[in-house]
Design a protein around this motif. Structure first.
Motif, PDB file in Angstrom:
ATOM      1  N   ARG A 170       6.201  -7.734  -6.407  1.00  0.00           N
ATOM      2  CA  ARG A 170       5.043  -6.876  -6.112  1.00  0.00           C
ATOM      3  C   ARG A 170       4.730  -6.059  -7.356  1.00  0.00           C
ATOM      4  N   GLU A 186      -3.039  -4.359  -6.393  1.00  0.00           N
ATOM      5  CA  GLU A 186      -1.702  -4.932  -6.204  1.00  0.00           C
ATOM      6  C   GLU A 186      -1.773  -6.445  -6.246  1.00  0.00           C
ATOM      7  N   GLN A 188       0.726  -9.901  -5.619  1.00  0.00           N
ATOM      8  CA  GLN A 188       1.983 -10.508  -5.201  1.00  0.00           C
ATOM      9  C   GLN A 188       2.153 -11.803  -5.981  1.00  0.00           C
TER      10      GLN A 188
END
Length: 231
Positions: A170, A186, A188
């Protein structure tokens, strides 16, 4: 540069190629108060851990939502380390197509030409890749367990990163200007560093941009890839 994120759909479509991060939940600080001053060398090591070693071609689909409507499409981004990016995006049936080549925070060219102000914010958020700090910034950071978090604070702008190892990895970035939140993002990624999905939230709109990565592969880029298309 002294501009902020654009907020309407054409702007977000053009800006899409710069976004490799995203967010979830309420935006907030990602660097703990316990963070201590760190050296430029330490920050350089943390940044290097996010930079790909190969030329990469990402293909993705995108979905943008605001209070008025939503729109989606597909795009591609070619990344040459450490900070060169060529991107091409479009909506359904090729609508709203936009392209650009960006090195660091500077656009070499954009199509359409007037899209430069829409495509280059203060800190271009890359595909899970951190930027080195600007000259004169105050540096803080720490590593605790699987998470490394660090901050660059200038006279008016602040950017924070946090990278948490795991499956998925992350990676978060938060950008503020004069104390006001500009955006939080963000990504992933899988343990090898391939992006899986991302979200960018711009709270002042409010607006949200989601990316789902369809494929990432090593690729060699012809020299003319970095040149604008001929009319």
């Amino acid at each position: 540069m002294g501009q902020c994120f654009g907020l309407d759909r054409p702007v977000l479509l053009a800006y899409l190629g710069l976004v490799g991060l995203g967010c979830r939940g309420a935006p907030g600080a990602v660097v703990p108060a316990a963070a201590k001053p760190v050296s430029e060398g330490q920050v350089a090591e943390w940044v290097a851990s996010t930079v790909p070693s190969d030329h990469l071609l990402h293909r993705f689909k995108w979905l943008f939502k605001d209070e008025r409507a939503s729109a989606g499409g597909r795009g591609s981004a070619r990344v040459a380390p450490p900070d060169s990016l060529r991107f091409d995006v479009a909506g359904p049936f090729g609508s709203g197509a936009a392209s650009a080549v960006v090195i660091g925070d500077r656009a070499l060219w954009t199509e359409p030409p007037d899209a430069i102000a829409k495509m280059v914010p203060n800190y271009p958020l890359m595909f899970g890749v951190a930027r080195l700090p600007p000259e004169g910034a105050t540096l803080r950071g720490l590593t605790k367990g699987p998470t490394t978090a660090w901050q660059y604070a200038g006279s008016s702008d602040t950017i924070e990163y946090a990278r948490t190892l795991g499956n998925p990895v992350r990676f978060v970035a938060v950008v503020r200007q004069n104390g006001k939140l500009v955006g939080r993002a963000e990504t992933q990624l899988d343990p090898e560093g391939t992006p899986l999905k991302a979200r960018l939230t711009v709270p002042s709109a409010p607006a949200q941009l989601d990316l789902t990565f369809l494929s990432t592969k090593r690729d060699s880029f012809a020299p003319d890839l970095w040149l604008p298309r001929k009319p």
